[in-house]
Design a protein around this motif. Structure first.
Motif, short mmCIF file in Angstrom:
data_model
loop_
_atom_site.label_atom_id
_atom_site.label_comp_id
_atom_site.label_asym_id
_atom_site.label_seq_id
_atom_site.Cartn_x
_atom_site.Cartn_y
_atom_site.Cartn_z
N GLN A 1 0.83 -1.21 0.00
CA GLN A 1 0.00 0.00 0.00
C GLN A 1 0.86 1.26 0.00
N LEU A 2 1.90 1.25 0.81
CA LEU A 2 2.80 2.39 0.90
C LEU A 2 3.53 2.61 -0.42
N GLU A 3 4.08 1.56 -0.98
CA GLU A 3 4.86 1.68 -2.22
C GLU A 3 4.00 2.04 -3.43
N LEU A 4 2.79 1.50 -3.49
CA LEU A 4 1.94 1.73 -4.66
C LEU A 4 0.99 2.92 -4.49
N GLY A 5 0.77 3.34 -3.24
CA GLY A 5 -0.12 4.46 -2.99
C GLY A 5 -1.59 4.11 -3.20
N ILE A 6 -1.93 2.84 -3.03
CA ILE A 6 -3.32 2.40 -3.18
C ILE A 6 -3.68 1.50 -2.02
N THR A 7 -4.97 1.33 -1.81
CA THR A 7 -5.46 0.41 -0.80
C THR A 7 -5.98 -0.84 -1.52
N PRO A 8 -6.30 -1.90 -0.77
CA PRO A 8 -6.87 -3.08 -1.43
C PRO A 8 -8.10 -2.70 -2.27
N LYS A 9 -8.20 -3.32 -3.42
CA LYS A 9 -9.21 -3.08 -4.45
C LYS A 9 -8.90 -1.84 -5.28
N GLY A 10 -7.72 -1.25 -5.05
CA GLY A 10 -7.32 -0.07 -5.80
C GLY A 10 -6.46 -0.44 -6.99
N ILE A 11 -6.36 0.50 -7.92
CA ILE A 11 -5.52 0.35 -9.12
C ILE A 11 -4.63 1.58 -9.19
N THR A 12 -3.35 1.38 -9.49
CA THR A 12 -2.44 2.52 -9.61
C THR A 12 -2.88 3.40 -10.79
N PRO A 13 -2.58 4.70 -10.73
CA PRO A 13 -3.00 5.60 -11.81
C PRO A 13 -2.50 5.18 -13.20
N ASP A 14 -1.35 4.51 -13.26
CA ASP A 14 -0.82 4.08 -14.55
C ASP A 14 -1.45 2.76 -15.02
N GLY A 15 -2.30 2.14 -14.19
CA GLY A 15 -2.98 0.90 -14.56
C GLY A 15 -2.11 -0.34 -14.51
N ILE A 16 -0.89 -0.21 -14.01
CA ILE A 16 0.01 -1.36 -14.00
C ILE A 16 -0.30 -2.31 -12.84
N PHE A 17 -0.64 -1.76 -11.68
CA PHE A 17 -0.86 -2.61 -10.51
C PHE A 17 -2.25 -2.43 -9.92
N SER A 18 -2.78 -3.53 -9.41
CA SER A 18 -3.94 -3.49 -8.53
C SER A 18 -3.58 -4.34 -7.33
N LEU A 19 -4.27 -4.12 -6.23
CA LEU A 19 -3.92 -4.77 -4.98
C LEU A 19 -5.17 -5.37 -4.35
N GLU A 20 -5.03 -6.59 -3.86
CA GLU A 20 -6.13 -7.28 -3.18
C GLU A 20 -5.61 -7.92 -1.91
N GLU A 21 -6.42 -7.90 -0.88
CA GLU A 21 -6.16 -8.68 0.32
C GLU A 21 -7.00 -9.94 0.17
N VAL A 22 -6.37 -11.11 0.22
CA VAL A 22 -7.11 -12.36 0.02
C VAL A 22 -7.03 -13.23 1.26
N GLU A 23 -8.00 -14.10 1.36
CA GLU A 23 -8.14 -14.94 2.54
C GLU A 23 -7.13 -16.08 2.58
N CYS A 24 -6.84 -16.71 1.45
CA CYS A 24 -5.90 -17.82 1.49
C CYS A 24 -5.38 -18.11 0.09
N LEU A 25 -4.10 -18.36 -0.01
CA LEU A 25 -3.49 -18.77 -1.27
C LEU A 25 -3.07 -20.24 -1.22
N GLY A 26 -3.35 -20.91 -0.12
CA GLY A 26 -3.02 -22.32 0.02
C GLY A 26 -1.54 -22.59 0.19
N ALA A 27 -0.84 -21.67 0.84
CA ALA A 27 0.60 -21.82 1.02
C ALA A 27 1.00 -21.63 2.47
N CYS A 28 0.23 -22.18 3.38
CA CYS A 28 0.47 -21.96 4.80
C CYS A 28 1.87 -22.37 5.24
#
Length: 192
Positions: free
Chosen positions: A110-137
């Motif tokens: 969030q700090l590096e990209l300047g967005i919160t979860p569900k956000g997209i950077t102004p240049d459209g390169i990155f979006s960010l999501e907080e997810v419940e599980c990726l199956g890699a505990c």
């Protein structure tokens, strides 16, 4: 002409290659409906998300209603109904990842990209999501960027990960080019 502006009688929202792949998928399964989830995943990969036009065409190709397509699609968290960035970053904050620094990693993105979860950077390169599980505990904390998996992370590795994907996108990889870093330094981070 964008893929969304189509005449259903003459054109598909999908590339000819993907349309052929869909035809092959439907022929492979004894019930046409069985091809639905793979078709949605392939469609999302090509178009970026499940737009109304995508849902309508998939429903027509399988011979089911658009409501049936939506009912199945809403069940799966990996299927999206809104556009995301070229690189969609999913940060796991489930218990194993949380205990090993998942929230610190999310905060750093969030700090590096300047967005919160569900956000997209102004240049459209990155979006960010907080997810419940990726199956890699066992390898926590973990993130997934599109189909690339990164495990056993530390927050200090986040800038390098961002720079690597900026380089893949053809954008200079130094931190001074990071929209989020500049916005944070100026105290103007945008929060979606």
């Amino acid at each position: 002409m964008s893929p969304e502006t189509t005449n259903p009688e003459t054109m598909s929202v999908f590339s000819p290659q993907l349309a052929s792949r869909f035809d092959a998928l439907v022929a492979k399964y004894p019930l046409r409906r069985s091809a639905l989830v793979p078709m949605l995943l392939y469609a999302q990969d090509e178009v970026g998300y499940l737009s109304d036009a995508v849902i309508a065409e998939v429903a027509e190709r399988i011979g089911i209603t658009e409501l049936d397509v939506r009912n199945v699609a809403t069940y799966y968290s990996m299927l999206r109904f809104k556009p995301v960035g070229k690189y969609n970053i999913q940060v796991c904050t489930n218990i194993s990842c949380m205990l090993r620094g998942g929230y610190e990693i999310l905060d750093k993105f969030q700090l590096e990209l300047g967005i919160t979860p569900k956000g997209i950077t102004p240049d459209g390169i990155f979006s960010l999501e907080e997810v419940e599980c990726l199956g890699a505990c066992c390898w926590a904390p973990a993130i997934q960027v599109n189909y690339d998996f990164h495990d056993e992370l530390k927050a200090e590795l986040v800038p390098g990960i961002i720079d690597g994907y900026r380089g893949k996108a053809g954008v200079p990889g130094d931190r001074s080019s990071s929209q989020g870093w500049k916005a944070q330094a100026e105290g103007t981070a945008s929060h979606a």
